[in-house]
Design an enzyme around this catalytic site. Structure first.
Site, PDB file in Angstrom:
ATOM      1  CE  LYS A  78      -3.405  -2.726   2.398  1.00 52.38           C
ATOM      2  NZ  LYS A  78      -4.776  -2.787   2.781  1.00 52.38           N
ATOM      3  CG  HIS A 133      -6.372  -3.333  -3.340  1.00 50.04           C
ATOM      4  ND1 HIS A 133      -6.978  -2.607  -2.352  1.00 50.04           N
ATOM      5  CD2 HIS A 133      -5.758  -4.369  -2.728  1.00 50.04           C
ATOM      6  CE1 HIS A 133      -6.736  -3.180  -1.190  1.00 50.04           C
ATOM      7  NE2 HIS A 133      -5.993  -4.253  -1.388  1.00 50.04           N
ATOM      8  CD  GLU A 175      -6.653  -0.507   0.761  1.00 46.53           C
ATOM      9  OE1 GLU A 175      -5.549  -0.255   0.254  1.00 46.53           O
ATOM     10  OE2 GLU A 175      -6.787  -1.238   1.766  1.00 46.53           O
ATOM     11  CD  GLU A 198      -7.141  -8.442  -1.490  1.00 45.22           C
ATOM     12  OE1 GLU A 198      -6.235  -8.832  -0.744  1.00 45.22           O
ATOM     13  OE2 GLU A 198      -7.239  -7.275  -1.879  1.00 45.22           O
ATOM     14  N   GLY A 227      -7.707  -5.419   6.327  1.00 39.04           N
ATOM     15  CA  GLY A 227      -7.222  -4.514   7.363  1.00 39.04           C
ATOM     16  C   GLY A 227      -8.080  -4.485   8.609  1.00 39.04           C
ATOM     17  CB  SER A 233      -7.226 -10.059   8.266  1.00 42.31           C
ATOM     18  OG  SER A 233      -7.740  -8.733   8.301  1.00 42.31           O
TER      19      SER A 233
HETATM   20  C1  PEP Z   1      -4.746  -6.060   0.995  1.00 47.46           C
HETATM   21  O1  PEP Z   1      -4.422  -4.895   1.084  1.00 47.46           O
HETATM   22  O2  PEP Z   1      -4.868  -6.581  -0.121  1.00 47.46           O
HETATM   23  C2  PEP Z   1      -4.979  -6.821   2.221  1.00 47.46           C
HETATM   24  C3  PEP Z   1      -5.414  -8.054   2.123  1.00 47.46           C
HETATM   25  O3  PEP Z   1      -4.716  -6.185   3.411  1.00 47.46           O
HETATM   26  P1  PEP Z   1      -4.650  -6.869   4.881  1.00 47.46           P
HETATM   27  O4  PEP Z   1      -3.800  -8.116   4.735  1.00 47.46           O
HETATM   28  O5  PEP Z   1      -4.013  -5.826   5.735  1.00 47.46           O
HETATM   29  O6  PEP Z   1      -6.046  -7.203   5.261  1.00 47.46           O
END
Ligand code: PEP
Length: 249
Positions: free
Chosen positions: A11, A95, A97, A167, A173, A213
Site C-alpha cells: 500500500k 484493489h 481501495e 478479497e 485490514g 487479514s
Molecule cells: C490487501 O491490502 O490486499 C490486504 C489483504 O490487506 P490486509 O492483509 O491488511 O487485510
C-alpha cells in the site's frame, strides 16, 4: 498442482531506504524457498530499489496499479509498458481501495487488465464483496459480475498470466478473516466465471489467491485449502519476519 503466489501489498508504506532495510532482513529468511512464488508490490517510488536488492533472488517485483494508456498527458499516471520496462513482473489491478477511494469500476479494471496483459505483466486482479453485499446474500452475484466484466473481450491466450485475488472487503485490514468455507465458495464462483470466459482448462490452471487479514497465525490454515492458490497480504507483509513466516506457512 498450482504453484501458490504469496504476494505483499505494501500500500502507501515504506520509503526506498526502508525498502532496502526490509530486504536486508527478509532475503536471508526466505533464501532458497522455491515452493511458492514470492512477490512484493511496493509503492512506485520503491520499485527501483526493490528490483536492485531482489536481483538474483527468489523475490519477484510488482506494482499496485497502472494506467491503461501507454503514454501521454496523464499527469500522475504510470503505464503497464513503463512498469514492464522497469523490470516489474506483476501488477495488482482493481484493489478494493482503488475501487473505494479512486473511482475504479469493473470497466476500468477490464481496461487495465487488458493492457497489463498486453504489456507482458502478470496481473493480480482483485475482486470481493463489501459487508452489505454479503449480508444481503448477493456475494455470488457480485463476484460473477466483477469477474465477467473484468474478463470481457480478453482471450484465453492473452490471459495466460492472469491471477485473481478474492478479497472480501470486510476482511481487509480489519483482523477479520474469511472462513475457509467462505473462501472456497467464492473461489468456486470465480473459477466458474473463468471457465465461462476462458474455458475449463484455463480455469483449472488459474491461480486464485485469498486476501484479507492473512497473518502468520492463520496462514497455514488458509493455505492448506486446496482451492486457495496463495495470499495477497497487506499489513502483515510490512515486517520481514511476519511476511517470511507467511511465506513459509
Ligand atoms: C490487501 O491490502 O490486499 C490486504 C489483504 O490487506 P490486509 O492483509 O491488511 O487485510
Amino acid at each position: 498442482m498450482r504453484k501458490k503466489i504469496i504476494a505483499a501489498n505494501w500500500k502507501m508504506y515504506k520509503s526506498p531506504a526502508e525498502t532496502k532495510t526490509f530486504m536486508e532482513a527478509f532475503l536471508p529468511l526466505v533464501k532458497g524457498h522455491a515452493r511458492d512464488e514470492i512477490v512484493i508490490c511496493p509503492p512506485f517510488i520503491d520499485i527501483a530499489i526493490l528490483l536492485e536488492t531482489a536481483r538474483g533472488s527468489n523475490v519477484h517485483v510488482g506494482a499496485q496499479n497502472m494506467y491503461w494508456e501507454t503514454e501521454g498527458a496523464f499527469t500522475g499516471e504510470i503505464s503497464g509498458k513503463m512498469l514492464a520496462a522497469a523490470g516489474c513482473e506483476f501488477v495488482i489491478i482493481g484493489h478494493s481501495e482503488r475501487r473505494q477511494y479512486f473511482g475504479e469500476t469493473d470497466d476500468t479494471v477490464n481496461r487495465r487488465l487488458e493492457v497489463a496483459l498486453e504489456a507482458g505483466l502478470a496481473p493480480i486482479c482483485c475482486v470481493g464483496e463489501v459487508i452489505e453485499e454479503r449480508e444481503a446474500g448477493i456475494t455470488e452475484e457480485v463476484l460473477s459480475r466483477q469477474c465477467s466484466r473484468a474478463f470481457r473481450g480478453i482471450s484465453a491466450r492473452k490471459a495466460a498470466k492472469l491471477a485473481i485475488a478474492y478479497e472480501p472487503v470486510w476482511a481487509i485490514g480489519t483482523g477479520k478473516t474469511a472462513t475457509a468455507q467462505i473462501a472456497a465458495q467464492a473461489h468456486e464462483v470465480i473459477r466458474h466465471e473463468a471457465a465461462k470466459a476462458f474455458g475449463k482448462d484455463f480455469a483449472q490452471q488459474l491461480r486464485i489467491l485469498y486476501g484479507g487479514s492473512v497473518k502468520p497465525e492463520n496462514a497455514k490454515e488458509m493455505m492448506s485449502q486446496p482451492e486457495i492458490d496463495g495470499a495477497l497480504v497487506g499489513g502483515a507483509s510490512l515486517k520481514p519476519d511476519s511476511f517470511a513466516a507467511i511465506v513459509k506457512y
